[in-house]
Design a protein around this motif. Structure first.
Motif, PDB file in Angstrom:
ATOM      1  N   ALA B  72      -5.201   0.158  -7.934  1.00 12.88           N
ATOM      2  CA  ALA B  72      -3.805   0.576  -7.985  1.00 12.88           C
ATOM      3  C   ALA B  72      -2.909  -0.424  -7.278  1.00 12.88           C
ATOM      4  CB  ALA B  72      -3.659   1.957  -7.336  1.00 12.88           C
ATOM      5  N   SER B  73      -1.699  -0.569  -7.797  1.00  7.68           N
ATOM      6  CA  SER B  73      -0.725  -1.429  -7.120  1.00  7.68           C
ATOM      7  C   SER B  73      -0.253  -0.715  -5.859  1.00  7.68           C
ATOM      8  CB  SER B  73       0.453  -1.715  -8.048  1.00  7.68           C
ATOM      9  OG  SER B  73       1.142  -0.514  -8.325  1.00  7.68           O
ATOM     10  N   ALA B  74       0.452  -1.431  -5.009  1.00 12.42           N
ATOM     11  CA  ALA B  74       0.968  -0.825  -3.784  1.00 12.42           C
ATOM     12  C   ALA B  74       1.919   0.310  -4.151  1.00 12.42           C
ATOM     13  CB  ALA B  74       1.672  -1.879  -2.945  1.00 12.42           C
ATOM     14  N   PRO B  75       1.945   1.330  -3.325  1.00  7.75           N
ATOM     15  CA  PRO B  75       2.693   2.537  -3.676  1.00  7.75           C
ATOM     16  C   PRO B  75       4.203   2.339  -3.741  1.00  7.75           C
ATOM     17  CG  PRO B  75       1.865   2.642  -1.412  1.00  7.75           C
ATOM     18  CD  PRO B  75       1.230   1.461  -2.050  1.00  7.75           C
ATOM     19  N   ASP B  76       4.725   1.424  -2.952  1.00  8.75           N
ATOM     20  CA  ASP B  76       6.168   1.340  -2.792  1.00  8.75           C
ATOM     21  C   ASP B  76       6.835   0.660  -3.984  1.00  8.75           C
ATOM     22  OD1 ASP B  76       8.732   1.029  -1.958  1.00  8.75           O
ATOM     23  OD2 ASP B  76       8.160   0.486   0.085  1.00  8.75           O
ATOM     24  N   GLU B  77       7.799   1.316  -4.574  1.00  7.58           N
ATOM     25  CA  GLU B  77       8.428   0.727  -5.765  1.00  7.58           C
ATOM     26  C   GLU B  77       9.326  -0.456  -5.418  1.00  7.58           C
ATOM     27  OE1 GLU B  77      12.136   3.355  -7.002  1.00  7.58           O
ATOM     28  OE2 GLU B  77      10.321   4.558  -6.843  1.00  7.58           O
TER      29      GLU B  77
END
Ligand SMILES: [Fe+2]
Ligand SMILES: [Fe+2]
Lengths: 326, 105
Positions: B72-77
């Protein structure tokens, strides 16, 4: 577990607040205040436990339903409730809650579930009234939760709400059938209505002036409406249905208020609600014991499945994988 | 519902692993994430997913993926990870001015 110091606690809090203010959803790996996380875990866990314990009062009637049609319907309904519990446990897990721990808390009485499921179901009319009142009240509660600020909870609620409508309708239809039957059947329906009406109103929780956590939950947009507002909606929705069915709701103060455009109604016995919540309802001990027994009796199945899985994985390194092309 | 692998609380008491479930609603559509569940192995994950997420004909195909297998990519948009797409307006058809009277474009 997400309390990070790196980007500056203020900036994180600000970003979180802005997300809530813009009416956007908070997602699992976002930073969130510990209070928000804890409140959600508690609420979602209690909600999940309610679905799971909620299978019992009606489940008792599966083997005794009067026809194959009613039996199939009841089976499907109770199975849905199990599904609701599972959607919700999954949502709680996204917050870092542990599934085994949640079960443990339920069967040791450390976490609560809805007070309503601690009342007995002595007649088949209870099955109808539960669908009509209890699932009806659940709909009032859950429809606004589809817009709850926490994404996985809101999405679980969308799924649940799609299924609740069947629950309420099958209950009402069952009661219509009984009401067009014998005098004895009509009396049975009225008796069930008399027993379930007040406990159903209590499902919405304590009155607003005595609901300490409500305000914060509403500020966080976990909850969208107050307990009293939801209770009022339930009454407004249910009274015309009762008239149509031909039963009397057991509240002498119930009357249409022209000015408010809503029904006035009496005050539920909140002392009773507190008693039942604190463990002293008619069936609390029975419900929890049954859940605990089922969990303990199922231990060997869980172990066997885990052992089988371990053996299987050891034999083939890659079990049948679907060719996963998007 | 789990979206991403859950933080380290995985399976402290030897409980079953977490699976993410994707359902194809009907032919012609993508598989879409619908939630998660626990199962001892892949086969049980599929059976449980059928019972949990497709009780009303919601699907014609199911994928079950172990949550720990998802990258998964980092959570922060706001993460710079997505920055490359932020300033390329020329990737959108509306970037181009075409006279009104040119047909079918
Ligand atoms: Fe439910
Ligand atoms: Fe229900």
């Amino acid at each position: 577990m997400t309390e990070t110091e790196a980007p500056g606690a203020d900036a994180l809090q600000e970003y979180f607040d802005a997300t809530i203010a813009r009416d956007q959803r908070v997602e699992p790996r976002d930073w969130m205040p510990e209070g928000y996380r804890k409140t959600l875990i508690r609420q979602i866990a209690q909600h999940a436990h309610s679905e799971i314990i909620g299978m019992q009062p009606e489940g008792d009637w599966i083997t005794r339903a009067p026809s194959l049609r009613r039996k199939s319907i009841l089976f499907a309904k109770v199975q849905d409730e199990a599904g609701h519990g599972l959607y919700l446990y999954s949502a709680a897990e996204t917050l870092g809650a542990d599934r085994d721990d949640l079960t443990e808390r339920l069967i040791t009485g450390r976490q609560k579930y809805s007070s309503i499921f601690n009342y007995p179901t002595p007649t088949f009319a209870d099955v109808g009234v539960i669908g009509w009142f209890v699932d009806g009240a659940a709909i009032c509660n859950q429809v606004p939760l589809c817009r709850s600020s926490y994404g996985p909870y809101a999405r679980a609620m969308v799924r649940v709400c799609k299924e609740e409508s069947f629950h309420q309708r099958q209950g009402y239809e069952l009661l219509m059938t009984m009401m067009s039957g014998t005098e004895g059947q009509r009396a049975m329906v009225q008796d069930a209505v008399d027993r379930w009406w007040w406990p159903s109103l209590m499902m919405f929780g304590p009155p607003d002036d005595n609901s300490p956590n409500s305000e914060r939950s509403m500020a966080w947009k976990i909850k969208r409406h107050s307990n009293d507002e939801l209770r009022q909606r339930f009454v407004d929705m249910t009274v015309p249905q009762a008239e149509h069915l031909g039963v009397t709701l057991p509240d002498p103060e119930l009357r249409w208020n022209e000015e408010r455009g809503r029904y006035d109604f009496g005050t539920p016995d909140y002392a009773e609600l507190m008693r039942v919540i604190s463990g002293d309802g008619p069936c609390n001990a029975e419900r929890v014991t049954r859940r605990r027994t089922a969990h303990e009796d199922g231990a060997w199945v869980r172990e066997a499945a885990a052992a089988h899985a371990a053996k299987h994985t050891a034999r083939h390194t890659g079990p049948d994988r679907t060719e996963a092309a998007a | 519902m789990s979206e991403t692998p859950t933080p380290a609380t995985g399976s402290p008491r030897g409980s079953w692993p977490l699976y993410e479930i994707f359902v194809r609603g009907k032919r012609g559509l993508n598989h879409v994430h619908v939630g998660s569940l626990r199962a001892a192995d892949d086969r049980m994950a599929l059976l449980n997913a059928r019972d949990l997420y497709t009780r009303r004909n919601e699907g014609v195909s199911i994928w079950a993926v172990r949550s720990t297998d998802i990258a998964a990519s980092a959570p922060d948009e706001k993460d710079p990870f997505f920055a490359p797409s932020g300033d390329k307006v020329y990737r959108h058809p509306t970037f181009y001015d075409i006279p009104e009277d040119v047909p079918h474009i």
